[in-house]
Each structure stands twice: as C-alpha cells, then as structure tokens.
Design an enzyme around this catalytic site. Structure first.
Site, PDB file in Angstrom:
ATOM      1  N   SER A   1       3.590  -2.086  10.303  1.00  0.00           N
ATOM      2  CA  SER A   1       5.036  -2.131  10.500  1.00  0.00           C
ATOM      3  C   SER A   1       5.681  -3.469  10.140  1.00  0.00           C
ATOM      4  CB  SER A   1       5.404  -1.719  11.934  1.00  0.00           C
ATOM      5  OG  SER A   1       4.976  -0.388  12.175  1.00  0.00           O
TER       6      SER A   1
ATOM      7  N   HIS B   1      -9.501   0.855   4.927  1.00  0.00           N
ATOM      8  CA  HIS B   1      -8.194   1.092   5.551  1.00  0.00           C
ATOM      9  C   HIS B   1      -8.354   2.077   6.711  1.00  0.00           C
ATOM     10  CE1 HIS B   1      -4.129   2.519   6.236  1.00  0.00           C
ATOM     11  NE2 HIS B   1      -3.742   1.362   5.729  1.00  0.00           N
TER      12      HIS B   1
ATOM     13  N   GLY C   1       2.486   2.326  10.623  1.00  0.00           N
ATOM     14  CA  GLY C   1       3.399   3.453  10.436  1.00  0.00           C
ATOM     15  C   GLY C   1       4.140   3.864  11.694  1.00  0.00           C
TER      16      GLY C   1
ATOM     17  N   ASN D   1       0.861  -1.190   0.000  1.00  0.00           N
ATOM     18  CA  ASN D   1       0.000   0.000   0.000  1.00  0.00           C
ATOM     19  C   ASN D   1       0.894   1.235   0.000  1.00  0.00           C
ATOM     20  OD1 ASN D   1      -1.789   2.053   0.548  1.00  0.00           O
ATOM     21  ND2 ASN D   1      -2.257   1.388   2.645  1.00  0.00           N
ATOM     22  N   TRP D   2       0.992   1.874  -1.166  1.00  0.00           N
ATOM     23  CA  TRP D   2       1.908   3.017  -1.292  1.00  0.00           C
ATOM     24  C   TRP D   2       1.350   4.300  -0.689  1.00  0.00           C
ATOM     25  CZ3 TRP D   2       3.604   2.319  -7.148  1.00  0.00           C
ATOM     26  CH2 TRP D   2       4.409   1.177  -7.234  1.00  0.00           C
ATOM     27  N   LYS D   3       0.083   4.308  -0.337  1.00  0.00           N
ATOM     28  CA  LYS D   3      -0.542   5.526   0.218  1.00  0.00           C
ATOM     29  C   LYS D   3      -0.288   6.709  -0.724  1.00  0.00           C
ATOM     30  CE  LYS D   3      -0.080   3.349   4.671  1.00  0.00           C
ATOM     31  NZ  LYS D   3       0.000   3.446   6.110  1.00  0.00           N
TER      32      LYS D   3
ATOM     33  N   GLU E   1      -6.742   4.554   7.692  1.00  0.00           N
ATOM     34  CA  GLU E   1      -6.591   5.986   7.373  1.00  0.00           C
ATOM     35  C   GLU E   1      -7.833   6.529   6.672  1.00  0.00           C
ATOM     36  OE1 GLU E   1      -2.768   5.588   5.471  1.00  0.00           O
ATOM     37  OE2 GLU E   1      -1.949   5.036   7.417  1.00  0.00           O
TER      38      GLU E   1
ATOM     39  N   GLY F   1       3.009  -0.997   4.257  1.00  0.00           N
ATOM     40  CA  GLY F   1       3.024   0.418   3.901  1.00  0.00           C
ATOM     41  C   GLY F   1       4.451   0.873   3.651  1.00  0.00           C
ATOM     42  N   GLY F   2       5.080   1.438   4.667  1.00  0.00           N
ATOM     43  CA  GLY F   2       6.412   2.033   4.549  1.00  0.00           C
ATOM     44  C   GLY F   2       7.429   1.164   3.814  1.00  0.00           C
TER      45      GLY F   2
ATOM     46  N   GLU G   1      -5.176  -5.061  10.619  1.00  0.00           N
ATOM     47  CA  GLU G   1      -4.154  -4.046  10.842  1.00  0.00           C
ATOM     48  C   GLU G   1      -4.453  -3.281  12.125  1.00  0.00           C
ATOM     49  OE1 GLU G   1      -2.148  -2.776   6.920  1.00  0.00           O
ATOM     50  OE2 GLU G   1      -4.038  -1.683   7.042  1.00  0.00           O
TER      51      GLU G   1
HETATM   52  P1  PGA Z   1       2.978   0.337   7.602  1.00  0.00           P
HETATM   53  O1  PGA Z   1       1.506   0.544   6.938  1.00  0.00           O
HETATM   54  O2  PGA Z   1       3.534  -0.931   7.022  1.00  0.00           O
HETATM   55  O3  PGA Z   1       3.752   1.556   7.186  1.00  0.00           O
HETATM   56  O4  PGA Z   1       2.776   0.229   9.075  1.00  0.00           O
HETATM   57  C1  PGA Z   1       0.627  -0.525   6.765  1.00  0.00           C
HETATM   58  C2  PGA Z   1      -0.683  -0.079   6.162  1.00  0.00           C
HETATM   59  O5  PGA Z   1      -1.111   1.049   6.436  1.00  0.00           O
HETATM   60  O6  PGA Z   1      -1.310  -0.825   5.402  1.00  0.00           O
END
Ligand code: PGA
Length: 269
Positions: free
Chosen positions: A222, A100, A184, A9-11, A102, A243-244, A178
């Site tokens: 993470s 998600h 994050g 997930n590149w956001k 966010e 994500g990251g 999640e």
């Molecule tokens: P993260 O994000 O790996 O940076 O914790 C995961 C996500 O939001 O799907």
C-alpha cells in the site's frame, strides 16, 4: 541524497497495448529534472506477454528497467506454463521478483522453491528482488522477527558471497519487505515498523555475506503518494515495491516526487 528504487509490480493487469501506452507516458514524464541514474532507478514488472514489448520501448539508460513477476528454476523441460530465467534474460529482462506473497499463498511457492528460484535468477544474470513478509496473525503473535529470519535464511541458504556480489548489473540483488496484511489493503505498515524490519533484514544480510556486503531494501504494501515521504525517509528503506499505485504513471511517479518534494522542503532525510 539517497538513490530511490521505485519498482512497479503490475500483477495480472494491463494488456500489452496498455503497457506500451504506460511506457510512452512514463518516458515523457521522466525526462531530466529529478530523473537521472544517480537519483532513481525505476523497474516495471509486467505480465510475461508484455515484457518484450515493454523492454523494447525503454531506452537502455540505466534509469528504467524491465522485470518479470516470477521465473522458473530449471532451464527447459516439461514444466507447462513456466518461463525460465534464461528465457526472461533473452528478451532483455534484467530483474525478476522471487517469492512474492501472492506466489507463496496462491501458487504454493515454498521457502525451498523460492531459494531455488533465487539462485537460478542470479546464475542466469538476472537481478532478483527477494520478497518476504509476515501475516497479520504472525505479527500479532509477536513472530515477525522469527518469520523474517526464516524466510531470508532459507532463501539464501547455500549462496556464497560471490553469487550476490556482482553480476553484470549493480546491485546484484534487492530485498523487498512486504508485510502480507499491507498488500493491496490500503493499510501500510507504520514507517517505524517497516524501518525496524528493513534494518533487521540488512543485519541478517551482513551477518550472512559479510560486513561489506549490502543491498537495497524496498518496502512494499500500500505505498502511495500520501505515505511515501514518511516511508522513504527511513534510513533502511531504499525504495518501494508498488502494486496498485504503479498502474497509473501519475500515482506511480507521485510516490517518488512527493518524497523529493518533502525532502527539498526540509525535515526529512
Ligand atoms: P500494493 O501491492 O502496493 O497494491 O499493496 C504491493 C505488492 O504486492 O508488491
């Protein structure tokens, strides 16, 4: 050997040109070896404007797919800023994240809205990845099970088995647990805690859709090379939503390769 689902997930990161450079690098590094359709499925979730170029850059070999980070639940109309599931499908997108954290916390997606998006994604022939998870306060108050049950049950309320049993792609749906406090933050859930919630999720899924129904369950929060082996070796964790660490090919693929390495060395499933 279980198949691993490695979803990135590149956001709101990467310009289209950076996304294409990522794809080229990814394609070079995933030729053969550990990378075949029986052992891994990769999905990339770029920002809307990069979906079409990313999908066009990927071969249709069932190993790497393109997805969207969200989609709207109506086909067309006065919804400024929204993109419909049909539009996503029309540019070759196969997957879509739904719910998600966010989207829930920043954009106000409610359980009910998540449910509408989930149904629409399925009806449009996309594979939804249903995301859910508790806050730190909820975990510390012992409410994790209750919150997970509420989020899952309200998301799939009204769906029937036929809707989740099969579309053009298998699996037709995935779950992504999640925990919000792990996203994050660099702080992942303990593998045993993640396993516990993923096992609970699978039971709820079977309770709802029948004992033969099943779907891959991802853990997200993470995930990185250094913790992937421990997480992915758990029986109810089929993959990772990253994500990251998905923003660089090396750290993204390292998640999978480290797990396979640990597996080859013995000691984990
Ligand atoms: P993260 O994000 O790996 O940076 O914790 C995961 C996500 O939001 O799907």
């Amino acid at each position: 050997m279980k198949k691993v689902f490695l979803y990135g997930n590149w956001k709101m990161n990467m310009l289209p040109v950076e996304a294409l450079a990522f794809c080229n690098d990814l394609l070079t590094r995933t030729k053969g070896g550990l990378y075949n359709a029986a052992s891994i499925e990769i999905a990339l979730f770029p920002a809307y404007i990069s979906i079409a170029p990313v999908v066009q850059a990927l071969p249709d070999d069932g190993i790497i797919r393109g997805g969207a980070q969200d989609g709207w639940f109506e086909d067309r109309g006065a919804y400024t800023g929204a993109v419909s599931m049909d539009m996503l499908r029309s540019v070759g997108c196969t997957h879509v994240l739904v719910g998600h954290s966010e989207r829930r916390s920043i954009f106000g997606d409610t359980d009910a809205l998540v449910g509408r998006k989930l149904r629409k994604a399925l009806n449009a022939g996309l594979v939804p990845v249903l995301c859910y998870g508790e806050t730190l306060e909820e975990r510390e108050a012992g409410l994790t099970t209750k919150v997970i049950e509420r989020q899952l049950k309200s998301a799939w309320e009204g769906l029937d088995v036929a809707e989740i049993a099969g579309g053009r792609l298998t699996p037709a749906i995935l779950l992504a647990y999640e925990p919000i406090w792990a996203i994050g933050t660099g702080r992942n859930a303990r593998p045993e805690d993640a396993q516990e919630v993923c096992a609970l999720s699978r039971n709820l899924f079977k309770e709802r859709f029948g004992p033969d129904a099943d779907c891959p369950i991802l853990y997200g929060g993470s995930v990185k090379e250094s913790n992937s082996a421990e997480l992915l070796s758990r029986p109810d964790i089929d993959g990772a939503l990253v994500g990251g660490a998905s923003l660089k090919v090396e750290s993204f693929l390292g998640i999978y390769e480290n797990y396979r390495r640990a597996q080859a060395e013995g000691g984990i499933m």
